[in-house]
Design an enzyme around this catalytic site. Structure first.
Site, PDB file in Angstrom:
ATOM      1  N   GLU A  24     -49.576-104.057 -21.473  1.00 20.34           N
ATOM      2  CA  GLU A  24     -49.640-105.351 -20.792  1.00 20.34           C
ATOM      3  C   GLU A  24     -50.386-106.385 -21.633  1.00 20.34           C
ATOM      4  O   GLU A  24     -50.199-107.589 -21.437  1.00 20.34           O
ATOM      5  CB  GLU A  24     -50.334-105.212 -19.441  1.00 20.34           C
ATOM      6  CG  GLU A  24     -49.533-104.426 -18.419  1.00 20.34           C
ATOM      7  CD  GLU A  24     -50.251-104.352 -17.104  1.00 20.34           C
ATOM      8  OE1 GLU A  24     -49.788-104.992 -16.146  1.00 20.34           O
ATOM      9  OE2 GLU A  24     -51.291-103.663 -17.030  1.00 20.34           O
ATOM     10  N   TYR A  56     -49.797-133.154  -7.861  1.00 20.74           N
ATOM     11  CA  TYR A  56     -49.431-131.742  -7.994  1.00 20.74           C
ATOM     12  C   TYR A  56     -48.659-131.451  -9.272  1.00 20.74           C
ATOM     13  O   TYR A  56     -48.662-130.322  -9.750  1.00 20.74           O
ATOM     14  CB  TYR A  56     -48.710-131.211  -6.756  1.00 20.74           C
ATOM     15  CG  TYR A  56     -47.387-131.829  -6.404  1.00 20.74           C
ATOM     16  CD1 TYR A  56     -46.231-131.479  -7.078  1.00 20.74           C
ATOM     17  CD2 TYR A  56     -47.298-132.723  -5.348  1.00 20.74           C
ATOM     18  CE1 TYR A  56     -45.008-132.032  -6.725  1.00 20.74           C
ATOM     19  CE2 TYR A  56     -46.076-133.273  -4.984  1.00 20.74           C
ATOM     20  CZ  TYR A  56     -44.938-132.919  -5.675  1.00 20.74           C
ATOM     21  OH  TYR A  56     -43.733-133.461  -5.321  1.00 20.74           O
ATOM     22  N   GLU A  76     -57.422-110.696 -10.529  1.00 20.02           N
ATOM     23  CA  GLU A  76     -58.556-111.327  -9.857  1.00 20.02           C
ATOM     24  C   GLU A  76     -59.188-112.401 -10.740  1.00 20.02           C
ATOM     25  O   GLU A  76     -59.524-113.487 -10.261  1.00 20.02           O
ATOM     26  CB  GLU A  76     -59.609-110.280  -9.476  1.00 20.02           C
ATOM     27  CG  GLU A  76     -59.172-109.322  -8.394  1.00 20.02           C
ATOM     28  CD  GLU A  76     -58.385-108.105  -8.878  1.00 20.02           C
ATOM     29  OE1 GLU A  76     -58.245-107.156  -8.089  1.00 20.02           O
ATOM     30  OE2 GLU A  76     -57.886-108.098 -10.031  1.00 20.02           O
ATOM     31  N   LYS A 101     -47.787-110.205 -10.048  1.00 20.76           N
ATOM     32  CA  LYS A 101     -46.996-109.660 -11.150  1.00 20.76           C
ATOM     33  C   LYS A 101     -45.615-109.371 -10.575  1.00 20.76           C
ATOM     34  O   LYS A 101     -45.492-108.690  -9.554  1.00 20.76           O
ATOM     35  CB  LYS A 101     -47.600-108.358 -11.676  1.00 20.76           C
ATOM     36  CG  LYS A 101     -48.891-108.541 -12.425  1.00 20.76           C
ATOM     37  CD  LYS A 101     -49.369-107.205 -12.978  1.00 20.76           C
ATOM     38  CE  LYS A 101     -50.683-107.399 -13.699  1.00 20.76           C
ATOM     39  NZ  LYS A 101     -51.155-106.119 -14.283  1.00 20.76           N
TER      40      LYS A 101
END
Length: 127
Positions: A24, A56, A76, A101
């Site tokens: 990863e 935005y 996190e 993910k």
């Protein structure tokens, strides 16, 4: 965080490096971000002026930059970093960030894996 005005962004997808497994860290993977931005939108509701609200489009650019240029081991930390960037706009009172993910590296069949956090100017709250 009190109920109130929200700007919602759903499904922002970008390729980023996030994961504890060595593979990863070697290649980017698709990550999806949802945001609920708490801000006072009353002035913009009256004026119809972009300067009176949180842009935005600019937020999307900032979030995409974090995902695509920074590296993380944990979702996190990625979510917390996105919250930090969004809270850098003084008009933002708080933000809920969900990061997923889209191809989680587990043996089981799982559509997504993710975290959801809420941060405010006053500190941290459970999301």
């Amino acid at each position: 965080m009190p109920d109130g005005d929200l700007i919602e962004l759903r499904g922002l997808t970008a390729l980023g490096v996030c994961g504890a497994l060595p593979e990863e860290q070697e290649r980017a993977q698709p990550l999806e971000v949802d945001l609920a931005i708490h801000a006072d939108l009353a002035a913009a509701g009256e004026s119809d002026d972009l300067d009176d609200t949180v842009d935005y489009g600019a937020v999307c650019e900032l979030v995409e930059r974090v995902v695509t240029t920074e590296r993380f081991q944990l979702l996190e930390r990625l979510a917390a970093r996105i919250a930090e960037v969004v809270l850098s706009d003084d008009r933002v009172l708080g933000v809920t960030v969900a990061v997923r993910k889209l191809r989680p590296p587990v043996a089981q069949i799982v559509d997504t894996s993710g975290v959801r956090i809420t941060r405010t100017r006053q500190g941290t709250t459970a999301g």
